[in-house]
Write a protein that holds these residues in place. Sequence first.
Motif, PDB file in Angstrom:
ATOM      1  N   CYS A   1      34.998  42.326  44.423  1.00 56.91           N
ATOM      2  CA  CYS A   1      33.885  41.603  45.458  1.00 56.91           C
ATOM      3  C   CYS A   1      33.305  40.639  44.517  1.00 56.91           C
ATOM      4  CB  CYS A   1      33.228  43.540  45.051  1.00 56.91           C
ATOM      5  SG  CYS A   1      31.799  43.399  45.785  1.00 56.91           S
ATOM      6  N   SER A   2      33.786  40.146  43.051  1.00 53.51           N
ATOM      7  CA  SER A   2      32.588  39.129  42.841  1.00 53.51           C
ATOM      8  C   SER A   2      33.247  37.378  43.853  1.00 53.51           C
ATOM      9  CB  SER A   2      33.677  39.053  41.313  1.00 53.51           C
ATOM     10  OG  SER A   2      32.942  40.765  40.664  1.00 53.51           O
ATOM     11  N   ILE A   3      34.769  38.061  43.370  1.00 56.25           N
ATOM     12  CA  ILE A   3      35.229  36.238  44.267  1.00 56.25           C
ATOM     13  C   ILE A   3      34.310  35.982  45.835  1.00 56.25           C
ATOM     14  CG2 ILE A   3      37.293  35.336  45.563  1.00 56.25           C
ATOM     15  CD1 ILE A   3      39.108  36.990  43.383  1.00 56.25           C
ATOM     16  N   LEU A   4      34.356  37.313  46.578  1.00 58.06           N
ATOM     17  CA  LEU A   4      33.862  37.739  47.840  1.00 58.06           C
ATOM     18  C   LEU A   4      32.481  36.333  47.616  1.00 58.06           C
ATOM     19  CD1 LEU A   4      32.854  37.407  50.682  1.00 58.06           C
ATOM     20  CD2 LEU A   4      32.863  39.848  50.417  1.00 58.06           C
ATOM     21  N   CYS A   5      31.903  37.512  46.257  1.00 56.50           N
ATOM     22  CA  CYS A   5      29.978  36.518  46.306  1.00 56.50           C
ATOM     23  C   CYS A   5      30.104  35.089  45.719  1.00 56.50           C
ATOM     24  CB  CYS A   5      29.753  37.537  45.126  1.00 56.50           C
ATOM     25  SG  CYS A   5      29.662  39.438  45.874  1.00 56.50           S
ATOM     26  N   GLY A   6      30.603  34.737  44.987  1.00 56.01           N
ATOM     27  CA  GLY A   6      30.882  33.614  44.232  1.00 56.01           C
ATOM     28  C   GLY A   6      30.943  32.916  45.418  1.00 56.01           C
ATOM     29  N   VAL A   7      32.114  33.086  46.417  1.00 56.72           N
ATOM     30  CA  VAL A   7      32.269  32.185  47.466  1.00 56.72           C
ATOM     31  C   VAL A   7      30.642  32.141  48.001  1.00 56.72           C
ATOM     32  CG1 VAL A   7      33.665  31.851  49.845  1.00 56.72           C
ATOM     33  CG2 VAL A   7      35.095  32.797  47.492  1.00 56.72           C
ATOM     34  N   LEU A   8      30.396  32.916  48.896  1.00 56.11           N
ATOM     35  CA  LEU A   8      29.262  33.119  49.407  1.00 56.11           C
ATOM     36  C   LEU A   8      28.538  32.053  48.587  1.00 56.11           C
ATOM     37  CD1 LEU A   8      29.238  37.193  50.605  1.00 56.11           C
ATOM     38  CD2 LEU A   8      29.901  34.854  52.128  1.00 56.11           C
ATOM     39  N   GLU A   9      28.269  32.479  48.034  1.00 53.67           N
ATOM     40  CA  GLU A   9      26.666  31.889  46.678  1.00 53.67           C
ATOM     41  C   GLU A   9      27.471  30.568  46.743  1.00 53.67           C
ATOM     42  OE1 GLU A   9      26.896  33.632  42.934  1.00 53.67           O
ATOM     43  OE2 GLU A   9      26.228  35.530  43.616  1.00 53.67           O
ATOM     44  N   ARG A  10      28.289  30.058  46.597  1.00 49.05           N
ATOM     45  CA  ARG A  10      29.345  28.652  46.719  1.00 49.05           C
ATOM     46  C   ARG A  10      28.857  27.630  47.939  1.00 49.05           C
ATOM     47  NH1 ARG A  10      33.247  29.827  43.436  1.00 49.05           N
ATOM     48  NH2 ARG A  10      35.044  30.264  45.481  1.00 49.05           N
ATOM     49  N   ASN A  11      28.992  28.725  48.895  1.00 48.14           N
ATOM     50  CA  ASN A  11      28.740  27.804  50.123  1.00 48.14           C
ATOM     51  C   ASN A  11      26.763  28.690  51.016  1.00 48.14           C
ATOM     52  OD1 ASN A  11      31.745  26.792  51.932  1.00 48.14           O
ATOM     53  ND2 ASN A  11      31.364  28.765  50.921  1.00 48.14           N
ATOM     54  N   GLU A  12      26.414  28.741  49.514  1.00 47.96           N
ATOM     55  CA  GLU A  12      24.376  28.947  49.839  1.00 47.96           C
ATOM     56  C   GLU A  12      24.397  30.017  50.974  1.00 47.96           C
ATOM     57  OE1 GLU A  12      22.891  25.041  50.072  1.00 47.96           O
ATOM     58  OE2 GLU A  12      23.703  24.402  47.965  1.00 47.96           O
ATOM     59  N   ILE A  13      25.592  31.496  51.251  1.00 49.68           N
ATOM     60  CA  ILE A  13      24.958  32.213  52.692  1.00 49.68           C
ATOM     61  C   ILE A  13      24.835  33.439  51.414  1.00 49.68           C
ATOM     62  CG2 ILE A  13      26.520  33.577  53.997  1.00 49.68           C
ATOM     63  CD1 ILE A  13      28.356  31.512  53.991  1.00 49.68           C
TER      64      ILE A  13
ATOM     65  N   PHE B   1      39.311  34.289  51.531  1.00 48.27           N
ATOM     66  CA  PHE B   1      38.019  34.784  52.006  1.00 48.27           C
ATOM     67  C   PHE B   1      36.929  33.562  52.268  1.00 48.27           C
ATOM     68  CE2 PHE B   1      37.488  37.665  47.948  1.00 48.27           C
ATOM     69  CZ  PHE B   1      37.733  38.624  48.573  1.00 48.27           C
ATOM     70  N   GLU B   2      37.241  32.325  52.384  1.00 52.70           N
ATOM     71  CA  GLU B   2      36.860  31.148  52.985  1.00 52.70           C
ATOM     72  C   GLU B   2      37.274  31.278  54.088  1.00 52.70           C
ATOM     73  OE1 GLU B   2      37.442  27.585  50.464  1.00 52.70           O
ATOM     74  OE2 GLU B   2      35.975  28.428  48.881  1.00 52.70           O
ATOM     75  N   TYR B   3      38.386  31.474  54.652  1.00 54.31           N
ATOM     76  CA  TYR B   3      39.510  31.729  55.607  1.00 54.31           C
ATOM     77  C   TYR B   3      38.366  32.278  56.270  1.00 54.31           C
ATOM     78  CZ  TYR B   3      42.720  32.372  58.918  1.00 54.31           C
ATOM     79  OH  TYR B   3      43.631  32.897  60.174  1.00 54.31           O
ATOM     80  N   MET B   4      38.770  33.867  55.812  1.00 53.49           N
ATOM     81  CA  MET B   4      37.756  35.067  57.374  1.00 53.49           C
ATOM     82  C   MET B   4      36.355  34.727  57.904  1.00 53.49           C
ATOM     83  SD  MET B   4      39.718  37.704  54.574  1.00 53.49           S
ATOM     84  CE  MET B   4      38.734  39.466  56.027  1.00 53.49           C
ATOM     85  N   LEU B   5      36.170  33.908  56.933  1.00 49.27           N
ATOM     86  CA  LEU B   5      34.590  33.048  56.964  1.00 49.27           C
ATOM     87  C   LEU B   5      34.720  32.418  57.944  1.00 49.27           C
ATOM     88  CD1 LEU B   5      32.656  32.443  53.802  1.00 49.27           C
ATOM     89  CD2 LEU B   5      31.857  33.843  55.489  1.00 49.27           C
ATOM     90  N   CYS B   6      35.653  31.367  57.655  1.00 49.11           N
ATOM     91  CA  CYS B   6      35.586  30.059  59.168  1.00 49.11           C
ATOM     92  C   CYS B   6      36.478  31.267  60.231  1.00 49.11           C
ATOM     93  CB  CYS B   6      36.449  28.715  58.537  1.00 49.11           C
ATOM     94  SG  CYS B   6      35.963  28.279  57.066  1.00 49.11           S
ATOM     95  N   ALA B   7      37.176  31.652  60.243  1.00 51.95           N
ATOM     96  CA  ALA B   7      38.062  31.499  61.010  1.00 51.95           C
ATOM     97  C   ALA B   7      36.992  32.662  62.045  1.00 51.95           C
ATOM     98  CB  ALA B   7      39.353  33.096  60.966  1.00 51.95           C
ATOM     99  N   ALA B   8      36.846  33.273  61.582  1.00 52.13           N
ATOM    100  CA  ALA B   8      35.805  34.505  61.914  1.00 52.13           C
ATOM    101  C   ALA B   8      34.388  33.973  62.777  1.00 52.13           C
ATOM    102  CB  ALA B   8      34.991  35.418  61.052  1.00 52.13           C
ATOM    103  N   ALA B   9      33.598  33.334  62.338  1.00 50.73           N
ATOM    104  CA  ALA B   9      32.275  32.343  62.412  1.00 50.73           C
ATOM    105  C   ALA B   9      32.993  31.068  64.207  1.00 50.73           C
ATOM    106  CB  ALA B   9      32.089  31.381  61.209  1.00 50.73           C
ATOM    107  N   GLU B  10      34.368  30.261  63.492  1.00 48.34           N
ATOM    108  CA  GLU B  10      35.009  29.998  64.796  1.00 48.34           C
ATOM    109  C   GLU B  10      34.971  30.682  66.393  1.00 48.34           C
ATOM    110  OE1 GLU B  10      38.778  27.454  65.630  1.00 48.34           O
ATOM    111  OE2 GLU B  10      37.567  27.320  63.282  1.00 48.34           O
ATOM    112  N   ALA B  11      35.446  31.726  66.520  1.00 53.73           N
ATOM    113  CA  ALA B  11      35.851  32.799  66.741  1.00 53.73           C
ATOM    114  C   ALA B  11      34.191  33.538  67.796  1.00 53.73           C
ATOM    115  CB  ALA B  11      36.828  34.096  66.403  1.00 53.73           C
TER     116      ALA B  11
END
Length: 146
Positions: free
Chosen positions: A12-24, A119-129
């Motif tokens: 959960c902490s890692i995911l939140c960090g990924v979202l924050e780095r991507n300004e989401i 998490f970055e892969y999941m974000l990108c793959a889902a958004a693209e699809a």
Amino acid sequence: MGATTARSGAACSILCGVLERNEIRYEIKDNKDIACFVNGCEGDISLLFRIDSSKMLVTLYSPLGEPVPFFCAGDVSLAVCMINNSLSDGTFCYDISDRLIYFRMTSSFYNSGANPFMFEYMLCAAAEAVDKYRPVLKKLMLCSVS
């Protein structure tokens, strides 16, 4: 069970960090779900990450919106199957109980632990699809009875 909870907390902490780095911007719901929106060509894409500590899985859900009209169910079901055949990861699901379409993708952190790249892969793959196929599915939902 403590180690499992710690690993899911780390995920959960890692995911939140990924979202924050991507300004989401995101919201944590019920201590296990993380909801956010990303920008797509056809509007915002709603994403919900669910971390299952007992199975050490992260599942991403992205609902597409309105219920599918009854008279379009056959066409939409066929389209979902055809689209899924072309996807390399993740699937679109048509839930006949509530007539909703959503994109789903699952990843395990059982043997490896969660990492930001997952998490970055999941974000990108889902958004693209979702961005690619949401317009097609929405057009099918506008079908009319002949």
